[in-house]
Design a protein around this motif. Structure first.
Motif, PDB file in Angstrom:
ATOM      1  N   UNK A  12      -5.727  -6.336  25.127  1.00 28.75           N
ATOM      2  CA  UNK A  12      -5.991  -4.955  25.561  1.00 28.75           C
ATOM      3  C   UNK A  12      -4.713  -4.310  26.115  1.00 28.75           C
ATOM      4  N   UNK A  13      -3.963  -5.085  26.908  1.00 28.89           N
ATOM      5  CA  UNK A  13      -2.717  -4.566  27.489  1.00 28.89           C
ATOM      6  C   UNK A  13      -1.703  -4.259  26.388  1.00 28.89           C
ATOM      7  N   UNK A  14      -1.664  -5.128  25.382  1.00 26.74           N
ATOM      8  CA  UNK A  14      -0.726  -4.925  24.274  1.00 26.74           C
ATOM      9  C   UNK A  14      -1.055  -3.653  23.519  1.00 26.74           C
ATOM     10  N   UNK A  15      -2.344  -3.422  23.288  1.00 29.37           N
ATOM     11  CA  UNK A  15      -2.777  -2.199  22.596  1.00 29.37           C
ATOM     12  C   UNK A  15      -2.379  -0.967  23.411  1.00 29.37           C
ATOM     13  N   UNK A  16      -2.595  -1.028  24.742  1.00 28.85           N
ATOM     14  CA  UNK A  16      -2.216   0.080  25.625  1.00 28.85           C
ATOM     15  C   UNK A  16      -0.710   0.357  25.535  1.00 28.85           C
ATOM     16  N   UNK A  17       0.091  -0.721  25.516  1.00 29.66           N
ATOM     17  CA  UNK A  17       1.545  -0.569  25.480  1.00 29.66           C
ATOM     18  C   UNK A  17       2.011   0.058  24.165  1.00 29.66           C
ATOM     19  N   UNK A  18       1.440  -0.424  23.047  1.00 31.57           N
ATOM     20  CA  UNK A  18       1.807   0.119  21.741  1.00 31.57           C
ATOM     21  C   UNK A  18       1.385   1.577  21.607  1.00 31.57           C
ATOM     22  N   UNK A  19       0.201   1.883  22.150  1.00 35.34           N
ATOM     23  CA  UNK A  19      -0.288   3.274  22.137  1.00 35.34           C
ATOM     24  C   UNK A  19       0.660   4.172  22.932  1.00 35.34           C
ATOM     25  N   UNK A  20       1.085   3.668  24.089  1.00 33.95           N
ATOM     26  CA  UNK A  20       2.012   4.409  24.944  1.00 33.95           C
ATOM     27  C   UNK A  20       3.333   4.666  24.221  1.00 33.95           C
ATOM     28  N   UNK A  21       3.871   3.628  23.611  1.00 32.76           N
ATOM     29  CA  UNK A  21       5.160   3.755  22.922  1.00 32.76           C
ATOM     30  C   UNK A  21       5.073   4.757  21.774  1.00 32.76           C
ATOM     31  N   UNK A  22       3.967   4.702  21.035  1.00 33.88           N
ATOM     32  CA  UNK A  22       3.760   5.636  19.925  1.00 33.88           C
ATOM     33  C   UNK A  22       3.657   7.063  20.457  1.00 33.88           C
ATOM     34  N   UNK A  23       2.874   7.241  21.541  1.00 33.78           N
ATOM     35  CA  UNK A  23       2.689   8.584  22.101  1.00 33.78           C
ATOM     36  C   UNK A  23       3.997   9.160  22.620  1.00 33.78           C
ATOM     37  N   UNK A  24       4.770   8.335  23.337  1.00 39.53           N
ATOM     38  CA  UNK A  24       6.056   8.792  23.887  1.00 39.53           C
ATOM     39  C   UNK A  24       7.010   9.170  22.753  1.00 39.53           C
ATOM     40  N   UNK A  25       7.047   8.334  21.704  1.00 41.62           N
ATOM     41  CA  UNK A  25       7.912   8.635  20.552  1.00 41.62           C
ATOM     42  C   UNK A  25       7.523   9.966  19.919  1.00 41.62           C
ATOM     43  N   UNK A  26       6.210  10.215  19.806  1.00 44.33           N
ATOM     44  CA  UNK A  26       5.718  11.470  19.224  1.00 44.33           C
ATOM     45  C   UNK A  26       6.077  12.659  20.102  1.00 44.33           C
ATOM     46  N   UNK A  27       5.899  12.489  21.435  1.00 44.33           N
ATOM     47  CA  UNK A  27       6.228  13.574  22.371  1.00 44.33           C
ATOM     48  C   UNK A  27       7.700  13.956  22.266  1.00 44.33           C
ATOM     49  N   UNK A  28       8.565  12.946  22.220  1.00 43.56           N
ATOM     50  CA  UNK A  28      10.007  13.198  22.152  1.00 43.56           C
ATOM     51  C   UNK A  28      10.394  13.809  20.811  1.00 43.56           C
ATOM     52  N   UNK A  29       9.803  13.280  19.739  1.00 49.15           N
ATOM     53  CA  UNK A  29      10.121  13.769  18.394  1.00 49.15           C
ATOM     54  C   UNK A  29       9.719  15.228  18.221  1.00 49.15           C
ATOM     55  N   UNK A  30       8.614  15.629  18.823  1.00 53.36           N
ATOM     56  CA  UNK A  30       8.094  16.992  18.641  1.00 53.36           C
ATOM     57  C   UNK A  30       8.620  17.990  19.676  1.00 53.36           C
ATOM     58  N   UNK A  31       9.415  17.505  20.632  1.00 48.84           N
ATOM     59  CA  UNK A  31       9.948  18.419  21.653  1.00 48.84           C
ATOM     60  C   UNK A  31      11.193  19.127  21.130  1.00 48.84           C
ATOM     61  N   UNK A  32      11.252  20.431  21.333  1.00 49.67           N
ATOM     62  CA  UNK A  32      12.402  21.217  20.845  1.00 49.67           C
ATOM     63  C   UNK A  32      13.385  21.554  21.962  1.00 49.67           C
TER      64      UNK A  32
END
Length: 366
Positions: A12-32
């Motif tokens: 469960x913790x691993x899933x949370x961590x991977x979800x977090x990393x994906x979300x952060x990458x998306x936030x940074x990628x989409x920020x102008x």
């Protein structure tokens, strides 16, 4: 609180961590790069949710002067921290903490430490891209400005040459007429006004030629200390008028540079007259001349109101002035810029402390 964790919990913790990393990458990628505060707020919230005990944790993102905390920051805390680096330099940190009274250092999973490092790296990459884009924008504006100034310089040179001949004729014939009508008081006064106007116009043309670098240069190696002292001594009446104290310091008794003597005097005159104009009564103007193995630097600082950021990029443009109509043609700093550029030098301005402006002129020694 116990630190025992089952295989299911680890998953469960691993899933949370991977979800977090994906979300952060998306936030940074989409920020102008327009709303960085919101970006860091969302990153901190994502990291907090990915931690094993999110309801007990706080997350702090510190980037230079910016600090954001998600959750209630605990002073007496245990924490894990990862440095945020951009181009090899530490720009800030990413911290996750718990209350020391409830948790121990063993409460953090190794995977959480790795996650924190990865998120800090993502933020560092984001800061690097931001810095690159900002530098590209500055370079683009400088290239555009240089292009505009080149075109304007060519136009200006043409105008100056076209005006020189008729102005010389006006001045010459007015002088002849003044001699003929010297007994006529009214005519003599009118001719005097014509002559003064022609002389003023000729000076403007001369400044236009300086700006377009059309003035011939006589480059000789001279002790610039003498030139600067002579120029400042000629401005003594201007200093006395506002009771301004001027201090000149030289790093060496003799500082030699290959320059056009008249044009260097023009640079000093324009910059110091500007400093006097914007200085308060009883203000101070400092002139520091520094020499090292590669360059000679002249720093002129005043205690005026300083240059507003909105005018920062325009002050060297011809005909731009913040002075009232009649107080300046807007060519002074353009002339200075043109002369310094023709000597392969540079000029920048920066704020003085606590107030005022410092103009920094640099000439290469080679």
């Amino acid at each position: 609180m116990g630190i025992h964790i089952t295989i299911e919990d680890k998953l469960k913790e691993r899933i949370k961590e991977l979800t977090c990393l994906y979300k952060v990458s998306s936030l940074i990628r989409n920020n102008n790069f327009s709303d960085i505060n919101t970006l860091f707020k969302e990153i901190a919230a994502s990291v907090k949710e990915a931690i094993r005990f999110p309801e007990e944790a706080f997350v702090e993102i510190r980037i230079e002067d910016f600090v954001f905390v998600e959750g209630r920051k605990i002073q007496d805390a245990i924490f894990i921290i990862s440095a945020v680096k951009a181009f090899g330099k530490i720009k800030g940190s990413l911290t996750v903490g718990y209350s020391k009274q409830k948790f121990s250092e063993n409460s953090f999973l190794e995977e959480e430490k790795l996650l924190l490092h990865k998120i800090a790296t993502e933020i560092g990459d984001f800061l690097e891209r931001k810095q690159i884009i900002e530098k590209e924008e500055i370079a683009k504006r400088q290239i555009e400005r240089a292009g505009r100034l080149t075109i304007l310089g060519e136009i200006t040179a043409g105008i100056a040459h076209e005006l020189n001949t008729p102005l010389a004729n006006i001045l010459g014939f007015a002088e002849l007429l003044k001699e003929q009508y010297k007994d006529d008081k009214v005519a003599s006064e009118d001719l005097k006004k014509i002559i003064n106007s022609a002389i003023y116009s000729r000076e403007v043309v001369k400044k236009l030629m300086f700006f377009s670098c059309e003035m011939p240069q006589q480059m000789t190696s001279v002790n610039i200390n003498l030139i600067i002292n002579e120029a400042i001594s000629l401005l003594n009446p201007n200093f006395k008028k506002k009771n301004i104290q001027c201090t000149i310091t030289f790093s060496s008794d003799e500082i030699y540079l290959k320059v056009d003597r008249i044009q260097l005097t023009q640079v000093i005159f324009n910059l110091v007259i500007n400093a006097i104009y914007f200085s308060p009564v009883k203000g101070k103007i400092n002139i520091d001349v520094l020499e090292n193995s590669k360059k000679i630097q002249i720093r002129i600082s005043d205690e005026g109101e300083g240059i507003q950021s909105v005018n920062s990029e325009n002050i060297f443009n011809p005909f731009f002035t913040t002075k009232p109509i009649g107080d300046g043609s807007g060519l002074g700093l353009s002339v200075v810029h043109g002369i310094i550029k023709s000597h392969k030098g540079t000029i920048i301005h920066q704020p003085n402390s606590p107030k005022g402006t410092i103009f920094v002129v640099s000439f290469p020694k080679s």
